[in-house]
Design a protein around this motif. Structure first.
Motif, PDB file in Angstrom:
ATOM      1  N   HIS A 198     -16.524 -25.117   5.009  1.00  0.00           N
ATOM      2  CA  HIS A 198     -17.885 -25.043   5.544  1.00  0.00           C
ATOM      3  C   HIS A 198     -18.652 -26.312   5.178  1.00  0.00           C
ATOM      4  O   HIS A 198     -19.318 -26.918   6.019  1.00  0.00           O
ATOM      5  CB  HIS A 198     -18.574 -23.797   4.999  1.00  0.00           C
ATOM      6  CG  HIS A 198     -20.061 -23.756   5.220  1.00  0.00           C
ATOM      7  ND1 HIS A 198     -20.632 -23.713   6.482  1.00  0.00           N
ATOM      8  CD2 HIS A 198     -21.098 -23.766   4.352  1.00  0.00           C
ATOM      9  CE1 HIS A 198     -21.953 -23.689   6.365  1.00  0.00           C
ATOM     10  NE2 HIS A 198     -22.259 -23.726   5.085  1.00  0.00           N
ATOM     11  N   TYR A 258     -14.066 -21.968   1.027  1.00  0.00           N
ATOM     12  CA  TYR A 258     -15.478 -22.242   1.263  1.00  0.00           C
ATOM     13  C   TYR A 258     -15.749 -23.707   1.562  1.00  0.00           C
ATOM     14  O   TYR A 258     -16.624 -24.056   2.345  1.00  0.00           O
ATOM     15  CB  TYR A 258     -16.316 -21.796   0.055  1.00  0.00           C
ATOM     16  CG  TYR A 258     -17.772 -21.618   0.419  1.00  0.00           C
ATOM     17  CD1 TYR A 258     -18.250 -20.371   0.808  1.00  0.00           C
ATOM     18  CD2 TYR A 258     -18.652 -22.690   0.411  1.00  0.00           C
ATOM     19  CE1 TYR A 258     -19.572 -20.201   1.183  1.00  0.00           C
ATOM     20  CE2 TYR A 258     -19.972 -22.526   0.783  1.00  0.00           C
ATOM     21  CZ  TYR A 258     -20.427 -21.286   1.169  1.00  0.00           C
ATOM     22  OH  TYR A 258     -21.721 -21.125   1.545  1.00  0.00           O
ATOM     23  N   ASP A 291     -26.190 -26.829   8.860  1.00  0.00           N
ATOM     24  CA  ASP A 291     -25.682 -25.629   8.199  1.00  0.00           C
ATOM     25  C   ASP A 291     -25.713 -24.453   9.180  1.00  0.00           C
ATOM     26  O   ASP A 291     -24.738 -23.725   9.350  1.00  0.00           O
ATOM     27  CB  ASP A 291     -26.581 -25.358   6.974  1.00  0.00           C
ATOM     28  CG  ASP A 291     -26.158 -24.123   6.204  1.00  0.00           C
ATOM     29  OD1 ASP A 291     -24.945 -23.912   6.033  1.00  0.00           O
ATOM     30  OD2 ASP A 291     -27.056 -23.379   5.761  1.00  0.00           O
ATOM     31  N   HIS A 301     -24.550 -28.940  -0.314  1.00  0.00           N
ATOM     32  CA  HIS A 301     -25.734 -28.112  -0.033  1.00  0.00           C
ATOM     33  C   HIS A 301     -25.678 -26.695  -0.585  1.00  0.00           C
ATOM     34  O   HIS A 301     -26.704 -26.090  -0.840  1.00  0.00           O
ATOM     35  CB  HIS A 301     -26.069 -28.117   1.464  1.00  0.00           C
ATOM     36  CG  HIS A 301     -25.263 -27.152   2.278  1.00  0.00           C
ATOM     37  ND1 HIS A 301     -24.034 -27.470   2.793  1.00  0.00           N
ATOM     38  CD2 HIS A 301     -25.505 -25.877   2.660  1.00  0.00           C
ATOM     39  CE1 HIS A 301     -23.555 -26.432   3.457  1.00  0.00           C
ATOM     40  NE2 HIS A 301     -24.424 -25.448   3.389  1.00  0.00           N
ATOM     41  N   ASP A 302     -24.486 -26.141  -0.758  1.00  0.00           N
ATOM     42  CA  ASP A 302     -24.418 -24.760  -1.261  1.00  0.00           C
ATOM     43  C   ASP A 302     -24.042 -24.665  -2.741  1.00  0.00           C
ATOM     44  O   ASP A 302     -23.890 -23.558  -3.266  1.00  0.00           O
ATOM     45  CB  ASP A 302     -23.413 -23.944  -0.432  1.00  0.00           C
ATOM     46  CG  ASP A 302     -24.037 -23.415   0.858  1.00  0.00           C
ATOM     47  OD1 ASP A 302     -25.258 -23.141   0.848  1.00  0.00           O
ATOM     48  OD2 ASP A 302     -23.313 -23.288   1.860  1.00  0.00           O
TER      49      ASP A 302
HETATM   50 MN    MN Z   1     -24.234 -23.317   4.001  1.00  0.00          MN
END
Ligand code: MN
Length: 736
Positions: free
Chosen positions: A47, A44, A160, A71-72
């Motif tokens: 990303h 992940y 994003d 951000h996530d």
């Molecule tokens: Mn994202």
């Protein structure tokens, strides 16, 4: 991708402390996302790194890059905002929080009535679909609310989205198309509105790749085939321009301008031209040091090659509404083919590529900050109505017209420019001039002539608003079917005016409006308290109030009535809409069940070569004198068609069921009344299957049977009929 690669690209202006901050953000994000993978199977964290890279390319401040890495985390990992705040401070925490809020699931919408068990699988699926759409719209609404607070949050969101688009291939097909469509409709225009061309073109190309894969592949293939030939051509042109400018002592940077697939696609399909026609147009960009040089270069080019009339635009003197500046022209080059030329300064170029983000690229210079403020102000103005709209669907419609749509520029009598969304009316204009002028608007002159208040203004119109001494707006202005007010900005001001009115007055007005609408449509005997509860309102009185102040539109109420009725669970006491009306006829346009868009009713036949079947993607080919032939989109004959302008977009038609509805119209007779009535009915594409006109003295009664497709169409046509001069009432006759 690895952290090192990211750090290699860090701009020189970043301090060692900035780099350290980014490293720290990376470590926290990496730890938090440990074990998580993307649909592609990649870890992940890749990303997060990719999003940070996109942000770095825009040269945003280090805090934004750090927030991009994180951000996530709050959404998808055990990390809390408080942790981020402790570790990275309030600024970064607020940015991450902003992005998280955009993504977290919004409240359950009002119309999503959980008690209503789906009647069958199909309606359950339909409901799920509309719920998803509503959630997506709600996310968008939040994105724009966030834009008012902090533009940087939106830039992270765009980065994003861009990386998600780059990796969209790993998603299931249906999801792919849905996301691609939304990107094209909302996120690419958003990037455009922020002036960030670098994000805009890639979002557009990727959207096209997934929404129209065949067209995308076809254009990409043609581009690849002609690449080397084009490159030789371009380098010759660039060299020649360079020499010419050097001879005249103007230092300049000249480069060929690549065309993006989506822009080629748009030209081919909108203008109906073939690939080679678009491709033959070469484009160069000339970057010089200052504004006077721009005009010198323009002069030189126009003396060397013949300018093509109508192609010159001075966006330096009159910038585009996203603040874009450049000189544009096109000339006939030596080889007899068109050459497009853009001329701009270095600063204009930065602005054109990075838009609102250009502000961060150079730290020195105050003018850029002023520029940034100006942009932010402009965006605020465009979106100041957003707070007032809490229906997500309505919001997205508003976005498409007020923020992303085309603009018109009209003039006040004093010569001031008023910038409006295309389709804006004199009332919109009045509200943009001043709220008071809007409230008291009673008529308008456009270019010296009196016009009706629903006239759409055009660029260059000189508009004079005729005002009353006092008084307020009319409630008709809130009736979307009448089209008197088209911008959300004006609409929210009208609503506000009514909100300030006395409560009783609003209740009475709401009651009168609802009763009139129900009477018009022949709906009676319903429980208004129950209806009120469906909209989360206490009782009928609150319902009247909500309608009176314009918070709840009549069409939403009526839609709700007819919708729940289809759900069949509640409202058994409701007289079903159109219960008495049996479906009359099935209208199929164009034979074979194909709707030819824009060419309704054209005779069409199925192509023998590819035999399209319902469900296939199809395209129409206009034949000489024989109507249209329908091919599969991937049919070699269609792809190879020489005359590409004969290709038209088509889709499989739905057979449309209409219902005969008895309508009575009462009026004081006048010349032209029947003509006006039938024009309105025809404009709505409604068939009038019967009409009886009875005139006694000067009173006219029209009894008509209209074949309507749905209740919205009926509402619209009745409202329009009633707004005709001399017409007292147009309503549906109650059966029996
Ligand atoms: Mn994202």
């Amino acid at each position: 991708m690895e952290l090192n690669v990211l750090l290699d690209n860090v701009p020189g202006v970043y301090s060692p402390a900035d780099v350290e901050l980014i490293q720290r953000a990376f470590r926290v994000a990496e730890m938090a996302h440990t074990g998580q993978t993307r649909a592609s199977g990649e870890p992940y964290i890749n990303h997060c790194l990719a999003v940070a890279q996109i942000l770095l390319d825009l040269r945003v401040p280090p805090a934004v890059v750090a927030a991009g890495l994180l951000h996530d985390t709050v959404e998808d990992t055990p990390i809390k905002i408080a942790d981020i705040e402790r570790e990275f401070g309030t600024e970064i925490a607020r940015l991450v929080d902003g992005v998280t809020k955009l993504d977290s699931l919004p409240r359950v919408s009002r119309s999503d009535n959980a008690e209503l068990d789906p009647v069958d699988e199909e309606s359950a699926r339909a409901r799920e679909k509309s719920r998803k759409a509503e959630l997506a719209n709600e996310t968008l609404r939040k994105t724009f609310l966030a834009m008012g607070d902090d533009i940087r949050v939106v830039i992270i969101k765009l980065a994003d989205r861009l990386h998600n688009m780059r990796t969209l291939g790993y998603m299931p097909d249906e999801k792919r198309r849905r996301i691609a469509k939304q990107t094209l409709e909302i996120f690419a225009p958003l990037a455009n509105r922020l002036g960030i061309w670098q994000l805009k073109w890639e979002l557009e190309d990727l959207s096209l790749r997934y929404s129209e894969p065949d067209a995308y592949k076809e254009i990409a293939r043609s581009l690849a085939e002609r690449r080397s030939q084009r490159e030789t051509q371009m380098s010759r042109i660039v060299e020649e321009l360079h020499e010419m400018l050097a001879e005249n002592g103007i230092p300049a940077e000249v480069s060929g301008r690549p065309k993006h697939i989506y822009s080629i696609y748009k030209k081919m399909y909108r203008k109906g031209v073939v690939f080679d026609q678009v491709h033959d147009v070469r484009a160069v960009r000339i970057i010089v040091k200052d504004v006077p040089s721009c005009y010198s270069v323009l002069g030189l080019i126009h003396t060397h090659w013949r300018p093509i009339p109508g192609e010159f635009d001075d966006y330096i003197a009159v910038p585009k509404d996203n603040f874009y500046q450049s000189l544009h022209t096109a000339v006939m080059f030596e080889d007899g083919k068109t050459l497009e030329v853009q001329i701009r300064t270095v600063e204009m170029h930065e602005n054109a590529e990075y838009g609102i983000a250009a502000h961060w690229r150079y730290k020195e210079g105050k003018s850029r900050d002023a520029d940034y403020e100006r942009r932010v102000m402009y965006l605020r103005q465009l979106t100041d109505w957003i707070q007032d709209v809490d229906d997500a669907g309505e919001f997205v419609d508003g976005l498409k017209t007020d923020v992303f749509g085309d603009r018109v520029y009209a003039f006040t009598p004093a010569g001031d420019i008023i910038d409006l969304p295309a389709g804006a009316t004199p009332i919109d204009f009045a509200y943009h001039v001043h709220t008071e002028v809007g409230h008291r608007c009673r008529g308008a002159k456009v270019n010296g002539k009196l016009v009706s208040l629903d006239t759409a203004l055009a660029t260059g119109d000189k508009v004079e608003i005729l005002t009353a001494k006092r008084g307020g707006p009319s409630r008709d202005w809130l009736n979307a079917h009448l089209g008197l007010v088209r911008t959300n900005r004006a609409r929210s001001k009208v609503r506000y005016w009514f909100k300030r009115q006395d409560m009783d007055q609003n209740v009475n007005h709401g009651k009168a409006q609802l009763e009139r609408e129900l009477r018009r449509l022949g709906i009676g005997e319903i429980s208004l308290d129950k209806l009120a509860r469906d909209f989360n309102l206490k009782n009928a009185e609150d319902l009247y109030l909500a309608i009176g102040i314009g918070d709840l539109s009549l069409s939403r109420v009526v839609n709700h009535l007819t919708l729940t009725e289809r759900g069949k669970k509640d409202f058994d006491e409701l007289p079903p809409f159109l219960r008495d009306a049996e479906p009359a006829e099935t209208v199929t346009f164009g034979g074979d069940g194909v709707v030819v868009q824009g060419l309704k009713g054209l005779l069409s036949t199925m192509a023998k070569c590819c035999n399209p079947a319902p469900g296939d993607e199809i395209v129409g080919y206009i034949t000489r004198g024989r109507g249209a032939t329908i091919h599969r989109k991937d049919c070699p004959n269609a792809l190879r068609a020489r005359d590409r302008e004969r290709l038209v977009r088509v889709r499989w038609g739905e057979t449309q069921t209409t219902y005969p509805v008895a309508v009575r119209l009462q009026a004081y007779d006048r010349d032209g009344l029947l003509r006006d009535v039938s024009t309105i009915i025809a404009e709505e594409n409604i068939n009038m299957s019967q009409v009886k006109i009875d005139v006694k003295q000067n009173r006219a009664v029209f009894d008509m049977t209209l074949d309507v497709a749905n209740i919205n169409q009926l509402i619209r046509v009745l409202a329009k009929l009633e707004s005709l001069p001399n017409v007292m009432e147009a309503r549906r006759l109650r059966p029996g």
